[in-house]
Design a protein around this motif. Structure first.
Motif, PDB file in Angstrom:
ATOM      1  N   LEU A 128      -2.861  14.528  -3.006  1.00 19.91           N
ATOM      2  CA  LEU A 128      -2.424  14.388  -4.402  1.00 19.91           C
ATOM      3  C   LEU A 128      -2.784  15.617  -5.234  1.00 19.91           C
ATOM      4  CD1 LEU A 128      -3.210  10.624  -5.147  1.00 19.91           C
ATOM      5  CD2 LEU A 128      -0.985  11.683  -4.740  1.00 19.91           C
ATOM      6  N   TYR A 184       8.156  16.101  -5.246  1.00 20.74           N
ATOM      7  CA  TYR A 184       7.011  16.351  -4.373  1.00 20.74           C
ATOM      8  C   TYR A 184       7.354  17.071  -3.075  1.00 20.74           C
ATOM      9  CZ  TYR A 184       8.592  11.738  -2.806  1.00 20.74           C
ATOM     10  OH  TYR A 184       9.340  10.680  -2.407  1.00 20.74           O
ATOM     11  N   ASP A 185       6.389  17.867  -2.645  1.00 18.05           N
ATOM     12  CA  ASP A 185       6.430  18.563  -1.355  1.00 18.05           C
ATOM     13  C   ASP A 185       6.265  17.508  -0.256  1.00 18.05           C
ATOM     14  OD1 ASP A 185       5.858  19.980   0.918  1.00 18.05           O
ATOM     15  OD2 ASP A 185       3.987  20.851   0.166  1.00 18.05           O
ATOM     16  N   GLU A 215       2.948  17.336   1.804  1.00 17.13           N
ATOM     17  CA  GLU A 215       1.753  16.752   1.190  1.00 17.13           C
ATOM     18  C   GLU A 215       1.936  15.254   0.955  1.00 17.13           C
ATOM     19  OE1 GLU A 215      -0.996  18.220   1.085  1.00 17.13           O
ATOM     20  OE2 GLU A 215      -0.358  20.270   1.431  1.00 17.13           O
ATOM     21  N   TYR A 216       3.172  14.855   0.627  1.00 16.69           N
ATOM     22  CA  TYR A 216       3.510  13.433   0.533  1.00 16.69           C
ATOM     23  C   TYR A 216       3.112  12.724   1.830  1.00 16.69           C
ATOM     24  CZ  TYR A 216       6.918   9.520   0.958  1.00 16.69           C
ATOM     25  OH  TYR A 216       7.531   8.314   1.184  1.00 16.69           O
ATOM     26  N   ALA A 261       0.574   8.662   4.901  1.00 18.15           N
ATOM     27  CA  ALA A 261       0.151   8.317   6.266  1.00 18.15           C
ATOM     28  C   ALA A 261      -1.203   7.613   6.267  1.00 18.15           C
ATOM     29  CB  ALA A 261       0.094   9.580   7.144  1.00 18.15           C
ATOM     30  N   VAL A 267       0.817  13.576   3.968  1.00 17.24           N
ATOM     31  CA  VAL A 267      -0.648  13.485   4.070  1.00 17.24           C
ATOM     32  C   VAL A 267      -1.137  12.241   3.322  1.00 17.24           C
ATOM     33  CG1 VAL A 267      -2.813  14.565   3.302  1.00 17.24           C
ATOM     34  CG2 VAL A 267      -1.029  15.965   4.363  1.00 17.24           C
ATOM     35  N   VAL A 268      -0.539  12.019   2.149  1.00 17.43           N
ATOM     36  CA  VAL A 268      -0.981  10.889   1.318  1.00 17.43           C
ATOM     37  C   VAL A 268      -0.539   9.549   1.923  1.00 17.43           C
ATOM     38  CG1 VAL A 268      -0.769   9.799  -0.964  1.00 17.43           C
ATOM     39  CG2 VAL A 268      -0.982  12.301  -0.778  1.00 17.43           C
ATOM     40  N   LEU A 300      -0.299  18.318  -4.394  1.00 16.58           N
ATOM     41  CA  LEU A 300       0.975  18.031  -5.071  1.00 16.58           C
ATOM     42  C   LEU A 300       0.898  18.370  -6.560  1.00 16.58           C
ATOM     43  CD1 LEU A 300       1.930  14.588  -3.453  1.00 16.58           C
ATOM     44  CD2 LEU A 300       3.154  16.747  -3.174  1.00 16.58           C
ATOM     45  N   THR A 301      -0.227  18.013  -7.194  1.00 15.21           N
ATOM     46  CA  THR A 301      -0.366  18.238  -8.632  1.00 15.21           C
ATOM     47  C   THR A 301      -0.439  19.738  -8.934  1.00 15.21           C
ATOM     48  OG1 THR A 301      -1.565  16.140  -8.725  1.00 15.21           O
ATOM     49  CG2 THR A 301      -1.662  17.530 -10.671  1.00 15.21           C
ATOM     50  N   PHE A 345       1.655   7.246  -6.459  1.00 21.93           N
ATOM     51  CA  PHE A 345       0.706   8.326  -6.771  1.00 21.93           C
ATOM     52  C   PHE A 345       1.381   9.687  -6.595  1.00 21.93           C
ATOM     53  CE2 PHE A 345      -3.184   5.559  -5.698  1.00 21.93           C
ATOM     54  CZ  PHE A 345      -3.596   5.497  -7.018  1.00 21.93           C
ATOM     55  N   CYS A 346       2.130   9.834  -5.505  1.00 19.26           N
ATOM     56  CA  CYS A 346       2.802  11.114  -5.236  1.00 19.26           C
ATOM     57  C   CYS A 346       3.792  11.438  -6.343  1.00 19.26           C
ATOM     58  CB  CYS A 346       3.527  11.080  -3.892  1.00 19.26           C
ATOM     59  SG  CYS A 346       2.410  11.045  -2.486  1.00 19.26           S
ATOM     60  N   ARG A 405       2.164   1.909  -3.342  1.00 15.44           N
ATOM     61  CA  ARG A 405       1.104   2.418  -4.218  1.00 15.44           C
ATOM     62  C   ARG A 405       0.917   3.929  -4.003  1.00 15.44           C
ATOM     63  NH1 ARG A 405      -5.037   2.536  -4.716  1.00 15.44           N
ATOM     64  NH2 ARG A 405      -5.134   2.885  -2.486  1.00 15.44           N
ATOM     65  N   LEU A 406       0.909   4.338  -2.722  1.00 18.89           N
ATOM     66  CA  LEU A 406       0.682   5.747  -2.404  1.00 18.89           C
ATOM     67  C   LEU A 406       1.879   6.607  -2.813  1.00 18.89           C
ATOM     68  CD1 LEU A 406      -0.981   5.162   1.084  1.00 18.89           C
ATOM     69  CD2 LEU A 406      -2.136   5.961  -0.980  1.00 18.89           C
ATOM     70  N   GLU A 431       3.737  10.391  -9.406  1.00 21.21           N
ATOM     71  CA  GLU A 431       3.010  10.742 -10.628  1.00 21.21           C
ATOM     72  C   GLU A 431       2.466  12.162 -10.548  1.00 21.21           C
ATOM     73  OE1 GLU A 431       1.435   6.206 -11.607  1.00 21.21           O
ATOM     74  OE2 GLU A 431      -0.017   7.804 -11.286  1.00 21.21           O
ATOM     75  N   ALA A 432       2.027  12.545  -9.351  1.00 23.69           N
ATOM     76  CA  ALA A 432       1.450  13.883  -9.185  1.00 23.69           C
ATOM     77  C   ALA A 432       2.525  14.952  -9.335  1.00 23.69           C
ATOM     78  CB  ALA A 432       0.778  14.007  -7.815  1.00 23.69           C
ATOM     79  N   ASN A 433       3.717  14.639  -8.823  1.00 24.12           N
ATOM     80  CA  ASN A 433       4.746  15.681  -8.759  1.00 24.12           C
ATOM     81  C   ASN A 433       6.085  15.029  -8.440  1.00 24.12           C
ATOM     82  OD1 ASN A 433       6.296  17.925  -8.231  1.00 24.12           O
ATOM     83  ND2 ASN A 433       4.694  18.975  -7.056  1.00 24.12           N
ATOM     84  N   GLU A 462       0.824  -1.208   0.000  1.00 28.80           N
ATOM     85  CA  GLU A 462       0.000   0.000   0.000  1.00 28.80           C
ATOM     86  C   GLU A 462       0.865   1.267   0.000  1.00 28.80           C
ATOM     87  OE1 GLU A 462      -2.995   0.335  -0.574  1.00 28.80           O
ATOM     88  OE2 GLU A 462      -3.545   2.336   0.141  1.00 28.80           O
TER      89      GLU A 462
END
Lengths: 423, 423
Positions: free
Chosen positions: B80, A61-62, A65-66, A71, A68-69, B83-84, A53-54, A49-50, A56-58, A46
């Motif tokens: 996400l 990444y910050d 926010e990473y 956790a 937040v996702v 981040l985006t 996503f981070c 997977r998360l 892919e988003a950026n 899991e």
């Protein structure tokens, strides 16, 4: 009655069936009269997977926010374990990182725990509730979510154990304890009943990935008794109070145990192999004061851990070859940095090799015994294994060898130090 | 400059590619000079996945722990999207339900929002940060996670809009507005530029599932201007300030718009069909005071919504048949309750039918016009559609018919009230 923290990793939490298995193990401890807090990882896969996503988003990444996702993975398993315990008739509730809270610094994605408020937690446990705490997560002073870095749930468990003054912190993993060496390499490897914090630290740092290094350091500092054991033992096979795994203890405690059992202290506790090192050789570095500093300062600034360092005698007078190792994952970065510093350092050529392995023999017993290193060198020489570098500490001797000879070296040393189990 | 809340549903948030699309829509609003807060749902399918885990863990799940698990879906998409947005060069940060906080009551799994602390949020937005807020979640007075019930993110968006005094709350969905009827049934259905809160409530409650009913009630109460529009419009097709969807407004605002456009008010705004009703008939109920109360009290106590009620004249004197409808999902529960009360109520037989549909014509214009109902009955009679029950409100006439005749009835009425678009 004891107060126990139990920690379960991602493999143990992967899906409803396994969570039910975990809940049964937890319930058995409570039924034995103990106060129980449980720290859980996210379901296996899991967090990856998360993290994906981070990315892919950026890609840059910050980390706030990473956090937040990622956790969220432990939040899910904490809620699910509480629900499953309730289904078994136990009182249980989840305590998220921000609810306790678990205070951390604000180094997002690699935060360090500063303190844990335990008052509400202890009251709930005293009232018979099993506390379920997501590992890996915490809260900054300005109320934002943090995570502790990969594998941080071990550290969460030890920190909770320290905060509530637990009698024991049981880390359930997919192995059933700490072995004299990797049983996949040496069939005659033996499970250890006890290892010291220092030994565990050395074993963890050289590739025996049973526990996260940080968690062992914290346990040593906070004097938390940590036990490593398997979550895949049969539900009713082991009485709740027996210690089926490996207990990690202080030097003093180990000495006392050995005295009680009228046992001689073992010279060597275990042998570890680590293939995640890479070797760098800089040839013909000017042999003058400060030369070595120009090599290692930029690496340190870039947070690259240099491990073994050897200065060879060079071919020409006034010059020397410098050999050292870095984590294989950092090799390219290190190489780029060193090439940019070529003139400042004044070396001739840079040679890299990631096909190396570090073999370490570890044991508190060696403090008081000479001859540990020479046994090692002799055993390896007898089998024609070439040693490329050597480093030692109080309780460890490590050598760097060709990666292809890893398994052979481990087997040879396991026998040489008399660690093989009886047939 | 305006202050805008934008809300995106699960289909719009399903995966990195779609989140990037959403981020571009959001960025365009900020680039137009607006202060923007975004409320997001979990990725499509994610809440179902989490609910399923809860059911597997514990069929009679504790709603407090259920909330811990299912609230994680929106936490992930909020992080996400932040981040985006950052990857697109915007300043953005997530605000979780407990961070703002969004205060709710403690009715876990179906909590109601009590208030939202907007101070920090407004300061962040004024500083140019896009605020990303997970929908569906909140915090109780004793610091525990709540969720608002399925579809609650619409309500979160309206509540945030009310709290920050937003000029508009844009709800992005997979349809591009509110239509005179379902365009899949009637090809000539027209998109409405405006509907009133009351009309939207009636349409929502009779099967036009564009917005959650609670969110419309809240918008009406808090006078929040809500716009429904599609998140699948081309990124650059629509200028940021144009209103491409349907705006939900008050009666007064609608009257003013119609006056400005020198437009006559429309008699009927839309036609909705709802196949999720089931009919129950109790035969030969004693025709005495209090008889009806014995039927409906237990249903009310079990939280089953009874909709249409008709008391037919029975065959025998002193007896009557009672017909009513309940949500199809509650039919079995209602039947069980009524069978348990058979003696107390004194009915002869219970007959149920879930193959019914409720067809409703809705419009604020009908308040001041007679003949709306008779047009309906005439049009249906002409096509031989049998009406099983009738109910009316100030701005709605509903009839219950055979489910097989749903599409026919909607088409006939759409034409009868002159709603068909010109060719």
């Amino acid at each position: 009655m004891a107060r126990i923290v139990m920690k379960f990793g991602g493999t143990s939490m992967a899906g409803s069936e396994r969570i039910r298995r975990v809940a049964n193990i937890v319930r058995r401890q409570q039924a034995a009269g103990h106060e129980v807090a449980v720290v859980v990882s996210a379901m296996a896969g899991e967090t990856d997977r998360l993290v994906n996503f981070c990315r892919e988003a950026n890609p840059l990444y910050d980390p706030a926010e990473y956090d937040v996702v990622v956790a969220s993975g432990e939040q899910v398993t904490a809620g699910l374990l509480a629900l499953t315990l309730q289904a078994l008739g136990c009182k249980a509730r989840s305590w998220l990182g921000w609810q306790l809270p678990i205070h951390t610094d604000d180094a997002h994605a690699k935060a360090r725990i500063e303190s844990i408020d335990s008052e509400a937690l202890l009251a709930s446990m005293a009232a018979g509730e099993i506390a379920v705490i997501p590992g890996f997560q915490g809260l900054t002073a300005d109320n934002r979510v943090t995570t502790l870095g990969r594998g941080g749930s071990d550290t969460s468990a030890v920190a909770v154990a320290a905060a509530i003054g637990a009698d024991r912190c049981d880390i359930y993993t997919d192995v059933d304890g700490v072995y004299t060496t990797d049983p996949r390499i040496v069939a005659k490897a033996r499970k250890l009943k006890n290892v010291t914090y220092e030994e565990m630290l050395e074993l963890a740092s050289v590739g025996s990935k049973v526990l996260q290094t940080r968690s062992v350091s914290l346990a040593m500092k906070e004097k938390v008794r940590v036990q490593v054991l398997s979550s895949f033992i049969g539900d009713d096979a082991v009485p709740a109070d027996e210690i089926p795994g490996t207990m990690i203890v202080s030097d003093e405690e180990l000495a006392k145990i050995q005295e009680d059992l009228d046992m001689e202290s073992q010279l060597i506790t275990g042998i570890a192999a680590d293939k995640n090192e890479a070797k760098i050789i800089l040839t013909r570095v000017p042999d003058r004061p400060g030369a070595v500093a120009t090599i290692f300062s930029p690496l340190a600034a870039a947070n690259i851990n240099v491990d073994m360092i050897i200065q060879n005698v060079g071919r020409d007078k006034g010059e020397t070859d410098v050999t050292f190792t870095v984590p294989a994952a950092d090799l390219l970065r290190a190489q780029t940095l060193l090439e940019a510093q070529k003139e400042a350092i004044g070396y001739n050529r840079i040679i890299t090799d990631s096909k190396v392995a570090k073999i370490s023999v570890v044991g508190v017993g060696m403090k008081s015994h000479a001859g540990v290193a020479s046994t090692m060198f002799r055993a390896m020489a007898d089998r024609g294994i070439n040693i490329q570098a050597i480093s030692t500490s109080e309780i460890k001797v490590s050598v760097l060898i060709d990666e292809d000879e890893t398994e052979l070296a481990v087997r040879v040393l396991h026998t040489a130090y008399g660690l093989d189990a009886a047939d």
